[in-house]
Design a protein around this motif. Structure first.
Motif, PDB file in Angstrom:
ATOM      1  N   THR A   2       0.839  -1.188   0.000  1.00  0.00           N
ATOM      2  CA  THR A   2       0.000   0.000   0.000  1.00  0.00           C
ATOM      3  C   THR A   2       0.879   1.244   0.000  1.00  0.00           C
ATOM      4  O   THR A   2       1.839   1.334   0.754  1.00  0.00           O
ATOM      5  CB  THR A   2      -0.902   0.009   1.250  1.00  0.00           C
ATOM      6  N   ASP A   3       0.527   2.199  -0.852  1.00  0.00           N
ATOM      7  CA  ASP A   3       1.213   3.486  -0.886  1.00  0.00           C
ATOM      8  C   ASP A   3       0.273   4.547  -0.338  1.00  0.00           C
ATOM      9  O   ASP A   3      -0.946   4.466  -0.514  1.00  0.00           O
ATOM     10  CB  ASP A   3       1.617   3.859  -2.314  1.00  0.00           C
ATOM     11  N   LEU A   4       0.848   5.560   0.294  1.00  0.00           N
ATOM     12  CA  LEU A   4       0.072   6.629   0.898  1.00  0.00           C
ATOM     13  C   LEU A   4       0.542   7.961   0.340  1.00  0.00           C
ATOM     14  O   LEU A   4       1.742   8.244   0.336  1.00  0.00           O
ATOM     15  CB  LEU A   4       0.256   6.597   2.417  1.00  0.00           C
ATOM     16  N   LEU A   5      -0.390   8.737  -0.160  1.00  0.00           N
ATOM     17  CA  LEU A   5      -0.111  10.078  -0.652  1.00  0.00           C
ATOM     18  C   LEU A   5      -0.972  11.030   0.157  1.00  0.00           C
ATOM     19  O   LEU A   5      -2.196  10.845   0.245  1.00  0.00           O
ATOM     20  CB  LEU A   5      -0.436  10.193  -2.135  1.00  0.00           C
ATOM     21  N   LYS A   6      -0.350  12.036   0.749  1.00  0.00           N
ATOM     22  CA  LYS A   6      -1.087  12.969   1.598  1.00  0.00           C
ATOM     23  C   LYS A   6      -0.654  14.381   1.237  1.00  0.00           C
ATOM     24  O   LYS A   6       0.545  14.650   1.130  1.00  0.00           O
ATOM     25  CB  LYS A   6      -0.782  12.675   3.057  1.00  0.00           C
ATOM     26  N   PHE A   7      -1.631  15.256   1.033  1.00  0.00           N
ATOM     27  CA  PHE A   7      -1.270  16.628   0.733  1.00  0.00           C
ATOM     28  C   PHE A   7      -2.270  17.604   1.326  1.00  0.00           C
ATOM     29  O   PHE A   7      -3.419  17.261   1.583  1.00  0.00           O
ATOM     30  CB  PHE A   7      -1.051  16.872  -0.762  1.00  0.00           C
ATOM     31  N   SER A   8      -1.787  18.795   1.553  1.00  0.00           N
ATOM     32  CA  SER A   8      -2.589  19.884   2.097  1.00  0.00           C
ATOM     33  C   SER A   8      -3.024  20.767   0.937  1.00  0.00           C
ATOM     34  O   SER A   8      -2.213  21.106   0.069  1.00  0.00           O
ATOM     35  CB  SER A   8      -1.747  20.672   3.096  1.00  0.00           C
ATOM     36  N   VAL A   9      -4.303  21.127   0.918  1.00  0.00           N
ATOM     37  CA  VAL A   9      -4.869  21.873  -0.202  1.00  0.00           C
ATOM     38  C   VAL A   9      -5.415  23.202   0.307  1.00  0.00           C
ATOM     39  O   VAL A   9      -6.169  23.217   1.288  1.00  0.00           O
ATOM     40  CB  VAL A   9      -6.016  21.062  -0.864  1.00  0.00           C
ATOM     41  N   PRO A  10      -5.068  24.315  -0.342  1.00  0.00           N
ATOM     42  CA  PRO A  10      -5.661  25.592   0.044  1.00  0.00           C
ATOM     43  C   PRO A  10      -7.189  25.521  -0.075  1.00  0.00           C
ATOM     44  O   PRO A  10      -7.712  24.904  -1.004  1.00  0.00           O
ATOM     45  CB  PRO A  10      -5.076  26.593  -0.961  1.00  0.00           C
ATOM     46  N   GLY A  11      -7.871  26.133   0.853  1.00  0.00           N
ATOM     47  CA  GLY A  11      -9.337  26.093   0.875  1.00  0.00           C
ATOM     48  C   GLY A  11      -9.968  27.047  -0.109  1.00  0.00           C
ATOM     49  O   GLY A  11     -10.838  27.838   0.255  1.00  0.00           O
ATOM     50  N   LYS A  12      -9.544  26.962  -1.351  1.00  0.00           N
ATOM     51  CA  LYS A  12     -10.038  27.830  -2.420  1.00  0.00           C
ATOM     52  C   LYS A  12     -10.580  26.968  -3.559  1.00  0.00           C
ATOM     53  O   LYS A  12     -10.024  25.922  -3.867  1.00  0.00           O
ATOM     54  CB  LYS A  12      -8.912  28.710  -2.959  1.00  0.00           C
ATOM     55  N   PRO A  13     -11.650  27.427  -4.207  1.00  0.00           N
ATOM     56  CA  PRO A  13     -12.280  26.622  -5.267  1.00  0.00           C
ATOM     57  C   PRO A  13     -11.354  26.267  -6.417  1.00  0.00           C
ATOM     58  O   PRO A  13     -11.490  25.200  -7.007  1.00  0.00           O
ATOM     59  CB  PRO A  13     -13.435  27.498  -5.770  1.00  0.00           C
ATOM     60  N   GLU A  14     -10.410  27.119  -6.738  1.00  0.00           N
ATOM     61  CA  GLU A  14      -9.548  26.854  -7.898  1.00  0.00           C
ATOM     62  C   GLU A  14      -8.634  25.653  -7.713  1.00  0.00           C
ATOM     63  O   GLU A  14      -8.044  25.160  -8.676  1.00  0.00           O
ATOM     64  CB  GLU A  14      -8.732  28.095  -8.286  1.00  0.00           C
ATOM     65  N   TYR A  15      -8.506  25.132  -6.490  1.00  0.00           N
ATOM     66  CA  TYR A  15      -7.651  23.968  -6.249  1.00  0.00           C
ATOM     67  C   TYR A  15      -8.410  22.638  -6.309  1.00  0.00           C
ATOM     68  O   TYR A  15      -7.789  21.583  -6.286  1.00  0.00           O
ATOM     69  CB  TYR A  15      -6.923  24.109  -4.910  1.00  0.00           C
ATOM     70  N   VAL A  16      -9.725  22.674  -6.409  1.00  0.00           N
ATOM     71  CA  VAL A  16     -10.504  21.435  -6.496  1.00  0.00           C
ATOM     72  C   VAL A  16     -10.108  20.640  -7.730  1.00  0.00           C
ATOM     73  O   VAL A  16      -9.938  19.416  -7.662  1.00  0.00           O
ATOM     74  CB  VAL A  16     -12.026  21.729  -6.479  1.00  0.00           C
ATOM     75  N   TYR A  62      -7.232  22.218   3.766  1.00  0.00           N
ATOM     76  CA  TYR A  62      -7.784  20.927   4.176  1.00  0.00           C
ATOM     77  C   TYR A  62      -6.833  19.855   3.664  1.00  0.00           C
ATOM     78  O   TYR A  62      -5.946  20.130   2.859  1.00  0.00           O
ATOM     79  CB  TYR A  62      -9.219  20.729   3.674  1.00  0.00           C
ATOM     80  N   GLU A  63      -7.003  18.637   4.156  1.00  0.00           N
ATOM     81  CA  GLU A  63      -6.094  17.554   3.777  1.00  0.00           C
ATOM     82  C   GLU A  63      -6.783  16.518   2.914  1.00  0.00           C
ATOM     83  O   GLU A  63      -7.958  16.195   3.131  1.00  0.00           O
ATOM     84  CB  GLU A  63      -5.536  16.864   5.020  1.00  0.00           C
ATOM     85  N   VAL A  64      -6.025  15.992   1.969  1.00  0.00           N
ATOM     86  CA  VAL A  64      -6.471  14.881   1.139  1.00  0.00           C
ATOM     87  C   VAL A  64      -5.445  13.767   1.309  1.00  0.00           C
ATOM     88  O   VAL A  64      -4.252  13.987   1.120  1.00  0.00           O
ATOM     89  CB  VAL A  64      -6.590  15.282  -0.345  1.00  0.00           C
TER      90      VAL A  64
END
Length: 135
Positions: A2-16, A62-64
Motif C-alpha cells: 500500500t502506498d500513501l499520498l497525503k497533501f494539504s490543499v488551500p481552501g479555495k475553489p480553484e484547487y478542487v 484541508y487535507e487529502v
C-alpha cells in the motif's frame, strides 16, 4: 503493498480541479477503467467542493489522503472547521430536484464505500473507497 499520498490543499475553489486530477492519475496508475476514474473524479470534486463551500470558512487548508494498492483506492478528505450534524441529513427527493444539496448523495452513488465523520466545531472527514476490477 500500500502506498500513501497525503497533501494539504488551500481552501479555495480553484484547487478542487488539482485534487481531482491528482487522484484520477493515481486511479489510472492502479488500473481503474475510464468509467471508474470518472466516478472517482466526480466524487472527489463533490467532497472537495463541500469542504470549500461549507467547511473552510476561517481555515487556510484541508487535507487529502489517498491510500492506494492494486485492489482499491481509499480517499480521505479532512477539514478541521465547521462540521455538521449528520443526523439532520436528508436524502434528496428525486421528484423535487434542487440546485444544490446533492453532493453526499452523488458521492454515495459513485463510490463503493462512503463514511462521513463530522463533529460540529471540530470538522469533517469523508472517507471514500473504490474497488478496482483491474485485470
Amino acid at each position: 503493498m500500500t502506498d500513501l499520498l497525503k497533501f494539504s490543499v488551500p481552501g479555495k475553489p480553484e484547487y478542487v480541479s488539482m485534487v481531482r486530477m491528482a487522484v484520477s492519475s493515481l486511479a489510472n496508475n492502479i488500473g481503474f477503467d475510464v468509467e471508474a476514474i470518472d466516478d472517482i473524479k466526480v466524487a472527489v470534486s463533490e467532497a472537495c467542493t463541500n469542504v470549500v463551500r461549507h467547511g473552510c470558512s476561517g481555515i487556510q487548508s484541508y487535507e487529502v489522503t489517498c491510500e492506494v494498492c492494486k485492489e482499491q483506492i481509499t480517499i480521505l478528505i479532512t477539514d478541521l472547521a465547521g462540521g455538521y450534524d449528520m443526523s439532520k441529513y436528508q436524502m434528496p427527493n428525486p421528484n423535487e430536484p434542487k440546485e444544490s444539496g446533492l453532493g453526499i448523495f452523488i458521492i454515495r452513488a459513485l463510490m463503493d464505500e462512503v463514511d462521513i465523520f463530522s463533529e460540529i466545531g471540530a470538522g469533517t472527514k469523508i472517507k471514500m473507497v473504490k474497488y478496482c476490477n483491474c485485470k
